[in-house]
Design an enzyme around this catalytic site. Sequence first.
Site, PDB file in Angstrom:
ATOM      1  CE1 TYR A  36      -3.501  -2.829   0.742  1.00  0.00           C
ATOM      2  CE2 TYR A  36      -1.963  -3.418   2.425  1.00  0.00           C
ATOM      3  CZ  TYR A  36      -3.060  -3.763   1.726  1.00  0.00           C
ATOM      4  OH  TYR A  36      -3.534  -4.848   1.878  1.00  0.00           O
ATOM      5  CE1 TYR A 164      -7.349  -6.349   3.019  1.00  0.00           C
ATOM      6  CE2 TYR A 164      -6.689  -8.368   4.200  1.00  0.00           C
ATOM      7  CZ  TYR A 164      -6.514  -7.303   3.066  1.00  0.00           C
ATOM      8  OH  TYR A 164      -5.491  -7.708   2.391  1.00  0.00           O
ATOM      9  CG  ASP A 265     -11.133 -14.470   5.634  1.00  0.00           C
ATOM     10  OD1 ASP A 265     -10.004 -14.944   6.088  1.00  0.00           O
ATOM     11  OD2 ASP A 265     -10.978 -13.629   4.692  1.00  0.00           O
ATOM     12  CE  LYS A 294      -2.829 -11.443   7.477  1.00  0.00           C
ATOM     13  NZ  LYS A 294      -4.186 -10.895   6.978  1.00  0.00           N
TER      14      LYS A 294
HETATM   15  C1  LIG Z   1      -4.633 -11.143   5.621  1.00  0.00           C
HETATM   16  C2  LIG Z   1      -5.949 -11.443   5.372  1.00  0.00           C
HETATM   17  C3  LIG Z   1      -6.374 -12.180   3.936  1.00  0.00           C
HETATM   18  C4  LIG Z   1      -5.143 -11.925   2.941  1.00  0.00           C
HETATM   19  O1  LIG Z   1      -4.332 -12.608   3.008  1.00  0.00           O
HETATM   20  P1  LIG Z   1      -2.836 -12.558   2.219  1.00  0.00           P
HETATM   21  O2  LIG Z   1      -2.204 -13.584   2.695  1.00  0.00           O
HETATM   22  O3  LIG Z   1      -2.423 -11.190   2.755  1.00  0.00           O
HETATM   23  O4  LIG Z   1      -3.045 -12.638   0.774  1.00  0.00           O
HETATM   24  C5  LIG Z   1      -7.537 -12.512   3.993  1.00  0.00           C
HETATM   25  N1  LIG Z   1      -8.547 -12.392   4.951  1.00  0.00           N
HETATM   26  C6  LIG Z   1      -8.067 -12.128   6.054  1.00  0.00           C
HETATM   27  C7  LIG Z   1      -9.177 -11.843   7.154  1.00  0.00           C
HETATM   28  C8  LIG Z   1      -7.050 -11.365   6.445  1.00  0.00           C
HETATM   29  O5  LIG Z   1      -6.548 -11.230   7.451  1.00  0.00           O
END
Ligand SMILES: *Cc1c(COP(=O)(O)O)cnc(C)c1O
Length: 445
Positions: A36, A164, A265, A294
């Site tokens: 970013y 997000y 997610d 992550k």
């Molecule tokens: C970080 C994140 C993503 C994206 O993951 P990347 O490995 O950065 O592509 C998607 N969803 C959530 C909830 C996240 O925290």
Amino acid sequence: MAGGGPGAGRARRGDDQGGEPGDLLERDRRHLWHPYAPMPAAIPPVPVVSAAGTKLTLADGRQVIDGMSSWWAAIHGHRHPVLDEAVRTQLDAVAHVMFGGITHPAAVELAELLVEITPPGLQAVFLADSGSVSVEVAIKMALQYARGTGRPERTRLLTVASGYHGDTLAAMSVCDPVTGMHGMFSDILPAQLFAPAPGPRYGEPFESEHVAAFTGLLEGHRDEIAAVILEPVVQGAGGMRFYSPDYLAEVRRLCDRHGVLLIADEIATGFGRTGRMFGCDHAGVAPDIMCVGKALTGGYLSMAATLCTAEVAAGVSAAESGALMHGPTFMANPLAAAVATASIRLLGSRPWAAEVAAIGAALETGLAPAAKLAGVADVRVLGAIGVIETTSEVPVAATGELLLDRGVWLRPFGRLLYTMPPYISSAEDLDSITGAMVAAAEALP
Ligand SMILES: *Cc1c(COP(=O)(O)O)cnc(C)c1O
């Protein structure tokens, strides 16, 4: 490439580990994008030369605590001997091999372990190379499931504000419409359905009004909706909001009632960060599709996974393509899979729930003094996540300097000053982090 060729000049000075910090920054500035950021970056990055445990070593010799766990990932800290060993052992076998037409022990072992620790019913595992890609795969699964089960008109997603889900295009289409870059890309993003941000806050009593707008959207559009997608209990980069597990439980019931898939997610929330192994566990719900990433590899390598139920897998496989249409080059990378398995086993061998609870208690105590400061709107803690929400934008460069001077690396954004420390953080580490955060909040203009 003896003597000549591109890069040879650089290679000759390769023994200096990048040279003086100033030189490294100049070379970085010339060629590298940062997240970013404009090109060249407006704020110079902090050069890190090594890391161990909770500490990053900067090029100027300073050691600072990684209060971000390198964006939720390094839950066991850096250079953990067990994880280092897992990578080395796998390196002696094979670093990478294509997954098309081939399998390997590292992938099989990780898939079995993920099925074992995730909510019941999730059985099929797609090993993707990043969180955003795992979200793309989840969305494709939902769309292909709709087609495979004779409902091809179900092409939209229903989600909530302040979410997000990543930076690729389909993932972006379900990020918060205001903070999530929609304005910039509106002409190419699919138009999804957005309910208000979920509520009430974690720990507050849930009323049916909290889910009324969501229910209205689901009922009004159910024949268009392939899936609901949300972050269980904690919304991360969309605002660091903690909401009631009862909301999530109600969303699960509504999805069941209307025959709509639920995608959880768990990329930020997974692997103990919220105090439970997964955010869904707070509500005792099992999604139809789930993304993890992550902390999956303990912060070592880029890997994520999309899990789904046998029913979703069957529906997807019954679609006209007869297959899930995705297959990254580095799918199921053996090094990443091996370190992921080691990280999950290491987590299981530790009293992680007690460690996370102790971190939460230390964050509560340490951040409490910020609550009465003029520039502070809210202070909240859940699991090993601590947030100071301010009343105006946190000045990133000045605040970063102040935090580094106090021995702490954090990366504030917007009106959020927040930490998710490694689970191995000591009481002194946590004191330093919370002390620095309160000092940063005090210093706000
Ligand atoms: C970080 C994140 C993503 C994206 O993951 P990347 O490995 O950065 O592509 C998607 N969803 C959530 C909830 C996240 O925290």
